[in-house]
Motif scaffolding. Structure first.
Motif, PDB file in Angstrom:
ATOM      1  N   LEU A  96      -5.174  -8.274  -0.756  1.00  0.00           N
ATOM      2  CA  LEU A  96      -6.096  -7.143  -0.299  1.00  0.00           C
ATOM      3  C   LEU A  96      -7.555  -7.671   0.215  1.00  0.00           C
ATOM      4  CD1 LEU A  96      -5.589  -4.814  -3.600  1.00  0.00           C
ATOM      5  CD2 LEU A  96      -4.844  -4.440  -1.544  1.00  0.00           C
TER       6      LEU A  96
ATOM      7  N   HIS B 141     -12.028  -3.227  -1.592  1.00  0.00           N
ATOM      8  CA  HIS B 141     -11.433  -2.946  -2.660  1.00  0.00           C
ATOM      9  C   HIS B 141     -12.180  -3.141  -4.275  1.00  0.00           C
ATOM     10  CE1 HIS B 141      -7.673  -2.094  -0.414  1.00  0.00           C
ATOM     11  NE2 HIS B 141      -8.143  -3.050   0.292  1.00  0.00           N
TER      12      HIS B 141
ATOM     13  N   ILE C 190      -7.910  -8.529  -8.248  1.00  0.00           N
ATOM     14  CA  ILE C 190      -7.177  -7.791  -7.377  1.00  0.00           C
ATOM     15  C   ILE C 190      -6.253  -8.659  -6.740  1.00  0.00           C
ATOM     16  CG2 ILE C 190      -8.979  -6.061  -6.815  1.00  0.00           C
ATOM     17  CD1 ILE C 190      -9.515  -7.582  -4.289  1.00  0.00           C
TER      18      ILE C 190
ATOM     19  N   THR D 201       0.812  -1.183   0.091  1.00  0.00           N
ATOM     20  CA  THR D 201      -0.013   0.029   0.028  1.00  0.00           C
ATOM     21  C   THR D 201       0.720   1.203  -0.058  1.00  0.00           C
ATOM     22  OG1 THR D 201      -0.114  -0.165   2.317  1.00  0.00           O
ATOM     23  CG2 THR D 201      -1.853  -1.217   1.245  1.00  0.00           C
TER      24      THR D 201
ATOM     25  N   THR E   3      -7.239   1.601  -5.908  1.00  0.00           N
ATOM     26  CA  THR E   3      -7.016   0.059  -6.001  1.00  0.00           C
ATOM     27  C   THR E   3      -6.591  -0.105  -7.476  1.00  0.00           C
ATOM     28  OG1 THR E   3      -8.595  -0.591  -4.306  1.00  0.00           O
ATOM     29  CG2 THR E   3      -7.975  -2.260  -5.962  1.00  0.00           C
TER      30      THR E   3
ATOM     31  N   TYR F  89      -5.777  -2.912 -10.286  1.00  0.00           N
ATOM     32  CA  TYR F  89      -6.326  -4.034 -10.736  1.00  0.00           C
ATOM     33  C   TYR F  89      -6.126  -4.490 -12.364  1.00  0.00           C
ATOM     34  CZ  TYR F  89     -10.242  -2.013 -13.137  1.00  0.00           C
ATOM     35  OH  TYR F  89     -11.073  -1.328 -14.270  1.00  0.00           O
TER      36      TYR F  89
ATOM     37  N   ALA G 112      -2.625  -0.905  -3.473  1.00  0.00           N
ATOM     38  CA  ALA G 112      -3.884   0.091  -2.990  1.00  0.00           C
ATOM     39  C   ALA G 112      -3.164   0.990  -2.240  1.00  0.00           C
ATOM     40  CB  ALA G 112      -4.953  -0.676  -2.273  1.00  0.00           C
TER      41      ALA G 112
END
Length: 282
Positions: free
Chosen positions: A174, A181, A170, A22, A148, A150, A45
């Motif tokens: 997460l 998310h 994802i 993150t 987020t 992806y 994220a």
């Protein structure tokens, strides 16, 4: 003491591996009228935030993920003066990067206007997304936007978790972290097939495998180090297990002495003992 240090190191290593990557980004720090690019290719994220933006602000920030990835934004906590029909301050968001041609607020249809205290989620469908803030006389609002990263599960497959009601793959780190998310909360629900129960079990097995591998590696390193240390300390020997110093001294001391003061002489050879018989007379 050494074992305790190794134990703590392995736990930190395992936690670092399984936790999500993150990144929190201060929009005020990266703020620039001409736009400022922030690389988020090393994160899954994070939050883009501004605790209290000033008056008369005009800046743009572009988030850039890795090629092939996409960025999904959720406006989790915003307070921008005005309403969507009458904004006193304005935040614009668009897919793609941004290069300023001036300080005017963009008015083309590629930008989506955000103000007030609520805004729907924004899916960039791109690995670039740009936010541009324009405040006027008041300022003082706040912004917190969760992003987020992806990729499309339909086109690229998914080795993590595919959101239940959306084509988003994802990272499975997460999941089950208390944060939605996916945007449909499927990554936080206890689904029997691919949900939190399965993922938590998978992450537990991953932690056990990492710790076991680390412990095995440390033990192997200790054994190899011990063997090398013993070989280095062992004295060098000849083939007959006689130390080299003793062998050299014996070689230079001449024939060995026998009891009585005489020296040792080797026995006669076979030819000296057995003489050839004379040829027969005619």
């Amino acid at each position: 003491m050494a074992l305790s240090w190794i134990h703590n190191f392995l736990l930190v290593l395992a936690f670092t591996y399984v936790r999500a990557a993150t990144k929190d980004i201060s929009m005020g720090y990266y703020c620039s009228p001409g736009g400022n690019r922030v690389d988020i290719s090393d994160s899954d994220a994070g939050d883009l935030y501004w605790g209290s933006y000033p008056a008369l602000e005009d800046c743009a920030v572009s988030l850039v993920a890795a090629v092939g990835k996409r960025i999904f934004l959720q406006f989790t906590d915003i307070s921008i003066r005005g309403t969507n029909s009458d904004c006193e301050d304005e935040l614009f968001v668009k897919s793609g990067s941004y290069t300023a041609t001036g300080t005017t607020v963009p008015t083309d249809g590629s930008w989506e206007k955000v103000c007030g205290t609520f805004h729907q989620d924004f899916d960039a469908h791109d690995h670039h997304v740009t936010l541009k803030l324009k405040s006027y006389q008041n300022g003082g609002g706040r912004i917190r936007i969760r992003y987020t990263v992806y990729h499309s599960a339909h086109y690229h497959g998914c080795d993590g978790y595919t959101c239940l009601r959306r084509d988003r793959c994802i990272d499975d780190s997460l999941m089950c972290d208390g944060v939605d998310h996916c945007g449909d909360n499927s990554d936080e629900e206890f689904w029997s097939d691919g949900g939190c129960g399965v993922v938590e079990h998978r992450q537990w097995l991953k932690k056990v495998a990492i710790i076991t591998g680390c412990v095995g590696g440390v033990l192997l390193l200790i054994v190899v180090t011990y063997i090398c240390y013993r070989r280095k300390k062992r004295p060098a020997t000849t083939r007959s297990d006689v130390p080299m110093e003793t062998a050299a001294r014996l070689a230079n001391s001449g024939p060995p002495q026998v009891a009585g003061g005489g020296s040792y002489s080797p026995p006669p050879s076979y030819d000296e003992v057995v003489k050839p018989s004379p040829p027969p007379s005619s």
